[in-house]
Structures are given as C-alpha cells and as structure tokens.
Design a protein around this motif. Structure first.
Motif, PDB file in Angstrom:
ATOM      1  N   SER A  71     -62.836  86.987 -32.413  1.00  0.00           N
ATOM      2  CA  SER A  71     -62.048  88.197 -32.187  1.00  0.00           C
ATOM      3  C   SER A  71     -60.640  88.065 -32.743  1.00  0.00           C
ATOM      4  CB  SER A  71     -62.007  88.511 -30.689  1.00  0.00           C
ATOM      5  OG  SER A  71     -63.301  88.732 -30.184  1.00  0.00           O
ATOM      6  N   VAL A  72     -60.015  86.902 -32.545  1.00  0.00           N
ATOM      7  CA  VAL A  72     -58.625  86.731 -32.978  1.00  0.00           C
ATOM      8  C   VAL A  72     -58.526  86.810 -34.496  1.00  0.00           C
ATOM      9  CG1 VAL A  72     -56.618  85.213 -32.909  1.00  0.00           C
ATOM     10  CG2 VAL A  72     -58.156  85.329 -30.944  1.00  0.00           C
ATOM     11  N   ILE A  73     -59.290  85.965 -35.191  1.00  0.00           N
ATOM     12  CA  ILE A  73     -59.233  85.997 -36.651  1.00  0.00           C
ATOM     13  C   ILE A  73     -59.852  87.277 -37.190  1.00  0.00           C
ATOM     14  CG2 ILE A  73     -61.408  84.732 -36.831  1.00  0.00           C
ATOM     15  CD1 ILE A  73     -58.388  84.587 -39.225  1.00  0.00           C
ATOM     16  N   ALA A  95     -48.789  82.701 -40.280  1.00  0.00           N
ATOM     17  CA  ALA A  95     -47.414  82.443 -39.843  1.00  0.00           C
ATOM     18  C   ALA A  95     -46.887  83.591 -38.990  1.00  0.00           C
ATOM     19  CB  ALA A  95     -46.518  82.234 -41.060  1.00  0.00           C
ATOM     20  N   ILE A  96     -47.266  84.830 -39.319  1.00  0.00           N
ATOM     21  CA  ILE A  96     -46.830  85.970 -38.512  1.00  0.00           C
ATOM     22  C   ILE A  96     -47.440  85.895 -37.120  1.00  0.00           C
ATOM     23  CG2 ILE A  96     -46.943  88.489 -38.295  1.00  0.00           C
ATOM     24  CD1 ILE A  96     -46.832  88.681 -41.322  1.00  0.00           C
ATOM     25  N   VAL A  97     -48.716  85.500 -37.034  1.00  0.00           N
ATOM     26  CA  VAL A  97     -49.352  85.327 -35.729  1.00  0.00           C
ATOM     27  C   VAL A  97     -48.604  84.265 -34.913  1.00  0.00           C
ATOM     28  CG1 VAL A  97     -51.435  84.494 -34.567  1.00  0.00           C
ATOM     29  CG2 VAL A  97     -51.630  86.097 -36.468  1.00  0.00           C
ATOM     30  N   ALA A  98     -48.241  83.168 -35.551  1.00  0.00           N
ATOM     31  CA  ALA A  98     -47.508  82.104 -34.857  1.00  0.00           C
ATOM     32  C   ALA A  98     -46.154  82.606 -34.364  1.00  0.00           C
ATOM     33  CB  ALA A  98     -47.327  80.901 -35.779  1.00  0.00           C
ATOM     34  N   VAL A 191     -63.221  90.489 -27.084  1.00  0.00           N
ATOM     35  CA  VAL A 191     -64.284  90.966 -27.966  1.00  0.00           C
ATOM     36  C   VAL A 191     -64.279  92.494 -28.012  1.00  0.00           C
ATOM     37  CG1 VAL A 191     -66.772  90.977 -28.373  1.00  0.00           C
ATOM     38  CG2 VAL A 191     -65.664  88.918 -27.474  1.00  0.00           C
ATOM     39  N   LEU A 192     -64.009  93.118 -26.882  1.00  0.00           N
ATOM     40  CA  LEU A 192     -63.935  94.582 -26.847  1.00  0.00           C
ATOM     41  C   LEU A 192     -62.786  95.087 -27.718  1.00  0.00           C
ATOM     42  CD1 LEU A 192     -64.582  95.205 -23.031  1.00  0.00           C
ATOM     43  CD2 LEU A 192     -66.200  95.478 -24.926  1.00  0.00           C
ATOM     44  N   VAL A 193     -61.647  94.391 -27.666  1.00  0.00           N
ATOM     45  CA  VAL A 193     -60.505  94.781 -28.509  1.00  0.00           C
ATOM     46  C   VAL A 193     -60.875  94.643 -29.983  1.00  0.00           C
ATOM     47  CG1 VAL A 193     -58.144  94.197 -29.164  1.00  0.00           C
ATOM     48  CG2 VAL A 193     -58.802  94.187 -26.755  1.00  0.00           C
ATOM     49  N   PHE A 194     -61.528  93.547 -30.317  1.00  0.00           N
ATOM     50  CA  PHE A 194     -61.969  93.340 -31.700  1.00  0.00           C
ATOM     51  C   PHE A 194     -62.918  94.442 -32.144  1.00  0.00           C
ATOM     52  CE2 PHE A 194     -64.984  90.663 -34.485  1.00  0.00           C
ATOM     53  CZ  PHE A 194     -64.373  91.102 -35.639  1.00  0.00           C
ATOM     54  N   ALA A 195     -63.834  94.827 -31.271  1.00  0.00           N
ATOM     55  CA  ALA A 195     -64.784  95.886 -31.600  1.00  0.00           C
ATOM     56  C   ALA A 195     -64.066  97.214 -31.841  1.00  0.00           C
ATOM     57  CB  ALA A 195     -65.816  96.030 -30.485  1.00  0.00           C
ATOM     58  N   VAL A 196     -63.097  97.536 -30.994  1.00  0.00           N
ATOM     59  CA  VAL A 196     -62.355  98.785 -31.136  1.00  0.00           C
ATOM     60  C   VAL A 196     -61.555  98.788 -32.443  1.00  0.00           C
ATOM     61  CG1 VAL A 196     -60.474 100.166 -30.180  1.00  0.00           C
ATOM     62  CG2 VAL A 196     -62.232  99.238 -28.663  1.00  0.00           C
ATOM     63  N   GLY A 247     -49.943  91.231 -34.987  1.00  0.00           N
ATOM     64  CA  GLY A 247     -49.367  91.321 -33.651  1.00  0.00           C
ATOM     65  C   GLY A 247     -50.427  91.417 -32.577  1.00  0.00           C
ATOM     66  N   ILE A 248     -51.475  92.217 -32.836  1.00  0.00           N
ATOM     67  CA  ILE A 248     -52.581  92.311 -31.879  1.00  0.00           C
ATOM     68  C   ILE A 248     -53.273  90.970 -31.733  1.00  0.00           C
ATOM     69  CG2 ILE A 248     -54.808  93.412 -31.428  1.00  0.00           C
ATOM     70  CD1 ILE A 248     -53.792  95.866 -32.952  1.00  0.00           C
ATOM     71  N   ALA A 249     -53.507  90.293 -32.864  1.00  0.00           N
ATOM     72  CA  ALA A 249     -54.157  88.979 -32.828  1.00  0.00           C
ATOM     73  C   ALA A 249     -53.308  87.965 -32.070  1.00  0.00           C
ATOM     74  CB  ALA A 249     -54.422  88.499 -34.250  1.00  0.00           C
ATOM     75  N   ALA A 250     -52.000  88.036 -32.226  1.00  0.00           N
ATOM     76  CA  ALA A 250     -51.113  87.114 -31.503  1.00  0.00           C
ATOM     77  C   ALA A 250     -51.233  87.315 -29.998  1.00  0.00           C
ATOM     78  CB  ALA A 250     -49.667  87.317 -31.956  1.00  0.00           C
ATOM     79  N   PHE A 251     -51.314  88.569 -29.567  1.00  0.00           N
ATOM     80  CA  PHE A 251     -51.461  88.844 -28.133  1.00  0.00           C
ATOM     81  C   PHE A 251     -52.805  88.331 -27.626  1.00  0.00           C
ATOM     82  CE2 PHE A 251     -52.557  91.705 -24.553  1.00  0.00           C
ATOM     83  CZ  PHE A 251     -51.500  91.391 -23.716  1.00  0.00           C
ATOM     84  N   LEU A 252     -53.865  88.521 -28.413  1.00  0.00           N
ATOM     85  CA  LEU A 252     -55.174  87.994 -28.023  1.00  0.00           C
ATOM     86  C   LEU A 252     -55.146  86.479 -27.934  1.00  0.00           C
ATOM     87  CD1 LEU A 252     -57.603  90.206 -30.174  1.00  0.00           C
ATOM     88  CD2 LEU A 252     -56.823  90.574 -27.822  1.00  0.00           C
TER      89      LEU A 252
END
Length: 339
Positions: A71-73, A95-98, A191-196, A247-252
């Motif tokens: 989901s993150v990647i 790097a932005i995720v970090a 996983v739900l966030v990734f699906a959306v 940004g979404i991936a960083a929060f996940l």
C-alpha cells in the motif's frame, strides 16, 4: 422513359477489403493481454510461495502484511505513473516520503494530534512537489536533474530534523489505525486507502480531460501545445500530484511503523519506477496504466515476501528486480518497433 442502367459488376473472386480495426480497439486488446500477463506472473509467484513456504506464505496474517506493505509504495507508484506518462521522471519520491514522515512526527507537530500529523505530511509532500514542478515546468530544468537535487536536499533536511534519531509517534488515534481492531472485514485500513487512491487515479487518467492532457503531453509536447494545452501548467500539476501521493504514503508509513525516520522511503523511487514500467507505462511517455502499475507493485512486494520467507539474501532480490526491469523495457521496445 427508360431507367438508367447501372454498369455491370464483375466478381474478381477476392473477398472485399475490410477496414482495419480502430486504434482504440488495438490498444485495448494489448492492454488486456498485458494485464492478463501480469496476473499470470502474480499467480505463478503465489504458487511458488505456496509451494516453498505453504504454512507461512498462505497464512492470512502474511497476506495482510504483503498487502499492507504494498500500500505504501503503491500510493507513490500511482503518482509516479502520471509523471512518467507525461514524459517526466521523479527521483525524489523516496526522499520526500522520508522528509514528510519526520516533519510530521516532530514533538511540535504531534501536539496537534491526528489532524496535525496528517496535514503536515500532506503539506510537505505537496510543497516538495511544487518545487519540483516549478523547476521542471517554468525553470526548464531536466526532470532528472531537478528531482535528483530534491532527493539530495530532502534527505539532508530529514537527517537534520531527526539528527539521526527515530521519532516515536505517541498519538493513539494514529497508532490505532495499524492495529487489527481497525481492520474492516479483515482488510487493513492502509490497503483501503491504497485501493481508493488507485481507483481515483484510474478514473482521472482514463476518464477525465486531465488524464487525456497528460497522455498528450507525454506523446508529443509540441503537438499538445499547438492543440491549446498549457504544457507547463500541466507538468506543474503532475508534480504536485506526485508530491501529494508521497505525503499520503508518508502518513501510511507513520501508521505502519509508528515512527518517523530519515531513512524512510529508501529506494522507493526504484520500486515505483520499476512497478510502473513492468505494468506497461511507457518510459518515454504517452502511455500509462494504473491497473498495470498496481499489479507491478503487488508482483514486487510478493517477490520480496517470498525472498524473506526463504531466507534469501537481499542482494539476490535486487538482482532479480533489475532483471525484471530490463526484461520489461526490452518488451516495450519490441512492442513499439512492431507498431
């Protein structure tokens, strides 16, 4: 009064020529073949995992873990797919995720609770995407150079913020999303966030003017400009979209790890680009597929899980990924040369 007589028709013995199928049907057929091929590869990997480690691999918790890690990647890859479709590249996503993860987990940010962490992660991602977009679209910098500079700067700033230490999250409302009690019908919230995100990405790329403009810019930027598309503004929007996905991936990732570290997102740019390419997104631009990118992410994540369960070295895993990328690019070039 005599009726006009039509000239006689002669039968040449040959069947009448039929018009070639529309281009969209050819593309759709190829897309279906590509999707089925990726599904076949994923099925083979599942069989391999089930045969080599049946108890561990087919365990429900392991499958949930695979989907959660994907989901993150996966969210990053959705943004990367748009950028590559437009003919660009973004080497700074990891790097932005970090940077977003460590900025959102500072003590000052955590004082604002769940909303503060989420807002900061998204704001940092969009801010970095804005800088990339301005440099590429209006600064006329090559995307490779502009995003490479962002990679170095974001990594350095993340290290400066953390001073090399791990920042632990203490906000219960954030940590609770990673617990099993938060699962919906056995599906983790990540996983739900990734699906959306994937569904929205598919709709935007395939059913909106924004998506058609993205494909047009990637296919031929000059022709797109002559057709009335503001190419620079479109590219700016695409890097903003990529930053938002980061940004979404960083929060996940904060939910998944319960902390923020300057090493987060390491090699995410490699995984995202590779997943998009093997999914069918053309590296030179002009064609992109969210469905293929999602399947590419699942394939790579499954490979990683199989290697980990079988105690294989990570260097062998990287070699396997590199071989898959080369094979995918060669297939793309062969396909392009036959059209």
């Amino acid at each position: 009064m005599t009726q006009p007589v039509s000239p006689p028709r002669y039968d040449s013995g040959k069947a009448p020529a039929t018009a070639p199928p529309p281009a969209w049907r050819t593309l759709a057929a190829r897309a279906d073949v590509r999707t089925l091929s990726l599904l076949g590869v994923l099925a083979v990997l599942i069989v391999i995992g089930g045969v080599t480690k049946p108890d561990e691999f087919l365990d429900t918790r392991n499958l949930q873990l695979v989907l959660t890690q994907a989901s993150v990647i996966g969210v990053v890859t959705v943004g990367m797919t748009f950028v590559i479709t437009s003919g660009g590249i973004d080497l700074s996503v990891g790097a932005i995720v970090a940077l977003a993860s460590v900025w959102a987990t500072t003590v000052a940010t955590q004082e604002y609770g769940f909303a503060g962490i989420l807002f900061t992660a998204l704001a940092v991602g969009v801010g970095c995407g804005l800088v990339n977009g301005l440099l590429v679209a209006y600064g006329r910098m090559v995307p490779f150079i502009a995003t490479l500079a962002m990679l170095a700067s974001a990594r350095g700033l993340a290290l400066q913020i953390t001073d090399g230490r791990t920042q632990i999250v203490t906000v219960d409302s954030v940590l609770s999303l990673g617990e099993r009690d938060a699962y919906v019908l056995g599906i983790p919230p990540l996983v739900l966030v990734f699906a959306v995100v994937s569904v929205i990405g598919w709709l935007v790329l395939n059913r909106t003017t924004f998506g058609r403009r993205t494909v047009a810019v990637g296919g031929n930027a000059e022709a797109a400009r002559l057709a009335g598309i503001d190419v620079r503004r479109q590219r700016l929007y695409l890097y903003l979209l990529s930053g938002l996905c980061c940004g979404i991936a960083a929060f996940l990732l904060i939910i998944l790890a319960g902390s923020g570290q300057n090493t987060n997102g390491n090699l995410y740019e490699l995984d995202a680009i590779a997943a998009a390419i093997i999914g069918g997104t053309l590296l030179s631009g002009g064609r992109g597929t969210i469905t293929g990118s999602v399947l590419g992410v699942l394939i790579f994540t499954t490979i990683t899980d199989i290697f980990a369960l079988n105690n294989l070295q990570s260097d062998v895993q990287q070699i396997a990924k590199g071989a898959i990328i080369v094979a995918a690019v060669l297939v793309q070039r062969r396909t392009a040369s036959t059209t």
